[in-house]
Enzyme design. Structure first.
Site, short mmCIF file in Angstrom:
data_model
loop_
_atom_site.label_atom_id
_atom_site.label_comp_id
_atom_site.label_asym_id
_atom_site.label_seq_id
_atom_site.Cartn_x
_atom_site.Cartn_y
_atom_site.Cartn_z
N SER A 127 19.60 25.57 51.30
CA SER A 127 20.86 25.54 51.17
C SER A 127 21.71 26.73 51.99
O SER A 127 21.22 27.64 52.13
CB SER A 127 21.17 25.56 49.75
OG SER A 127 22.27 25.77 49.22
N TYR A 154 18.51 29.60 41.01
CA TYR A 154 18.57 28.33 41.90
C TYR A 154 18.45 28.81 43.49
O TYR A 154 17.66 28.36 44.16
CB TYR A 154 19.72 27.28 41.81
CG TYR A 154 19.82 26.59 42.98
CD1 TYR A 154 19.06 25.49 42.81
CD2 TYR A 154 20.79 26.83 43.46
CE1 TYR A 154 19.16 24.63 44.23
CE2 TYR A 154 21.10 25.83 44.74
CZ TYR A 154 20.23 24.89 44.96
OH TYR A 154 20.62 24.09 46.04
N LYS A 158 15.57 29.11 46.50
CA LYS A 158 15.60 28.58 47.81
C LYS A 158 15.31 29.81 48.86
O LYS A 158 14.33 29.45 49.81
CB LYS A 158 17.09 28.18 47.96
CG LYS A 158 17.52 26.99 47.51
CD LYS A 158 16.56 25.78 48.01
CE LYS A 158 17.16 24.57 46.98
NZ LYS A 158 15.95 23.35 47.06
C1 UD1 Z 1 26.65 24.63 44.72
C2 UD1 Z 1 25.73 25.57 45.24
C3 UD1 Z 1 24.72 25.08 46.34
C4 UD1 Z 1 24.08 23.79 45.69
C5 UD1 Z 1 24.99 22.82 45.14
C6 UD1 Z 1 24.10 21.97 44.20
C7 UD1 Z 1 26.35 27.76 45.52
C8 UD1 Z 1 27.20 29.03 46.24
N1 UD1 Z 1 26.42 26.75 45.77
O1 UD1 Z 1 27.34 24.23 45.75
O2 UD1 Z 1 23.91 25.68 46.93
O3 UD1 Z 1 23.16 23.15 46.78
O4 UD1 Z 1 25.79 23.69 44.16
O5 UD1 Z 1 24.55 21.46 43.17
O6 UD1 Z 1 25.69 28.29 44.70
N2 UD1 Z 1 34.99 22.75 41.90
C9 UD1 Z 1 36.05 22.35 41.18
N3 UD1 Z 1 35.94 21.82 40.37
C10 UD1 Z 1 34.95 21.13 39.80
C11 UD1 Z 1 33.73 21.44 40.44
C12 UD1 Z 1 33.95 21.98 41.65
O7 UD1 Z 1 37.32 22.74 41.66
O8 UD1 Z 1 34.95 20.41 38.63
C13 UD1 Z 1 35.16 23.44 43.27
C14 UD1 Z 1 34.03 24.70 43.46
O9 UD1 Z 1 34.86 25.73 42.85
C15 UD1 Z 1 33.64 24.84 44.69
C16 UD1 Z 1 33.63 23.39 45.33
O10 UD1 Z 1 34.59 22.56 44.27
O11 UD1 Z 1 34.71 25.60 45.29
C17 UD1 Z 1 32.41 22.60 45.48
O12 UD1 Z 1 31.72 22.76 44.00
P1 UD1 Z 1 30.41 22.15 43.93
O13 UD1 Z 1 30.57 20.66 44.40
O14 UD1 Z 1 29.90 22.60 42.59
O15 UD1 Z 1 29.32 22.76 45.14
P2 UD1 Z 1 29.13 24.36 45.48
O16 UD1 Z 1 29.40 25.23 44.28
O17 UD1 Z 1 29.69 24.59 46.73
#
Ligand code: UD1
Length: 346
Positions: A127, A154, A158
């Site tokens: 990742s 987590y 990795k």
């Molecule tokens: C995270 C992990 C990644 C992992 C993935 C799998 C980190 C930095 N990243 O990705 O390694 O493979 O999860 O689960 O640890 N968001 C919202 N509202 C929500 C959900 C998300 O605003 O309800 C935003 C988050 O703040 C982020 C973006 O959407 O900016 C993506 O979030 P998400 O889909 O959870 O993925 P990552 O956090 O990037």
């Protein structure tokens, strides 16, 4: 018929899409999955798309004796793709031992057993989390960007898994490895026969967004609009899961058919374009015509502000690049959500 491939975690989200692409390319697939975070019906979806049902063994890969038996039943497996792992960042903070045990023992067992069965290569699901928040000069991120201390157990698993593979290969193990660092995989197969099926309340953005668009959740929370980005929300590199799956087929062919001299290689898999959370919401609305109620809330602990890939290494060396537009990717996620409703699942 090409070689036989073990897809560990093959009924999961990325594993099922990769199984489809492997079978479409002529590989024979054996899936091992403990179904802890997926459903046996995924096999029906794979069969509907490809016309072929992969062999399936329900097994927790921490069970070494069971894994040995599975390999004895399929002694002609030539390559392994390891998806099987726990992947919820928040849960890993609450239950670190579960994450270390699941994600590390599985790899150790497979690496231990590979030589005995003449398995020639392993593709590992890593990742972009290994880069943490890259310093500005490393954006977009290349494979040479520094590895930062992990923000969660987590993420640490990795990093540790990458090190375990590297050390094992350096010690002269008789197999090759390709480590793939994924950015943010989203979307679903265009047929909507397979897709992402989170259990309970989704933690990731897209399943939460599509469930909100469906009316299952009242509104989407946007975690922060005060980041140092053009619109203040976090930036990620969202890649269509089918594009991602195809890279695994190329990586496997590269190892098994001696298209590389290297024993270990690492590739970033992303589109090369950063998209903010707010941009993504608006792109979804434009792609589907469905409104997504959302509100801005505080930052989520442990979030990275901005990260997106420089995928040139994979583009040049693997001859792979993403093909799907963000619009089509988001439309596929919505089509999948509609299918779940039609099937009465959600
Ligand atoms: C995270 C992990 C990644 C992992 C993935 C799998 C980190 C930095 N990243 O990705 O390694 O493979 O999860 O689960 O640890 N968001 C919202 N509202 C929500 C959900 C998300 O605003 O309800 C935003 C988050 O703040 C982020 C973006 O959407 O900016 C993506 O979030 P998400 O889909 O959870 O993925 P990552 O956090 O990037």
């Amino acid at each position: 018929m090409k070689q036989k491939i073990l897809v560990a975690g093959g009924t999961g989200y990325i594993g099922s899409h990769t199984t489809v692409e492997l079978q479409n390319a002529g590989y024979e697939v054996v899936i091992i999955d403990d179904l802890s975070n997926s459903n046996i019906e995924v096999l029906d979806g794979i069969e509907k798309i490809t016309g072929k049902r992969p062999a399936f063994i329900q097994l927790d890969l921490k069970d070494k004796a069971g894994t040995l038996k599975a390999l004895q039943a399929h002694p002609d497996i030539k390559g392994i793709i390891l998806f099987a792992a726990s992947k919820a960042v928040g849960e890993s903070v609450q239950k670190p031992l579960l994450y270390y045990r699941n994600n590390i023992e599985t790899l150790l067992n497979l690496l231990d057993l590979m030589p005995e069965f003449g398995v020639e290569g392993i593709v590992f699901s890593s990742s972009c989390t290994v880069y943490g928040q890259p310093d500005p000069e490393y954006l977009p991120v290349t494979e040479n960007a520094p590895i930062k201390p992990a923000m969660s157990p987590y993420g640490n698993t990795k990093q540790i898994n990458e090190e375990i593979i590297r050390d094992t290969i350096h010690a002269g193990a008789p197999f090759k490895s390709i480590i793939l660092r994924y950015f943010n995989p989203i979307g679903a197969h265009p047929s909507a026969e397979i897709g992402e099926l989170p259990l309970g309340v989704p933690q990731n953005l897209i399943p939460y967004l599509t469930q909100t668009a469906m009316g299952i959740r009242p509104e989407l929370s946007v975690f922060g609009d005060d980041y140092d980005t053009p619109d203040g929300s976090c930036i990620r590199d969202y890649i269509h899961v089918v594009d991602l799956a195809k890279a695994h087929v190329i990586a496997m062919d590269r190892m098994l058919n001696n298209k590389t001299e290297e024993n270990i290689e690492i590739f970033n898999l992303g589109t090369g374009t950063g998209v903010s959370v707010l941009e993504l919401i608006h792109a979804f609305e434009a792609a589907t015509g469905v409104e997504v109620p959302y509100k801005i809330v505080g930052r989520r602990e442990g979030d990275i502000e901005k990260v997106w890939a420089n995928p040139e290494h994979a583009n040049k060396v693997l001859g792979w690049k993403t093909e799907e537009s963000l619009t089509d990717t988001l439309a596929s996620a919505w089509k999948w959500q509609l299918k779940l409703r039609e099937r009465g699942i959600m």
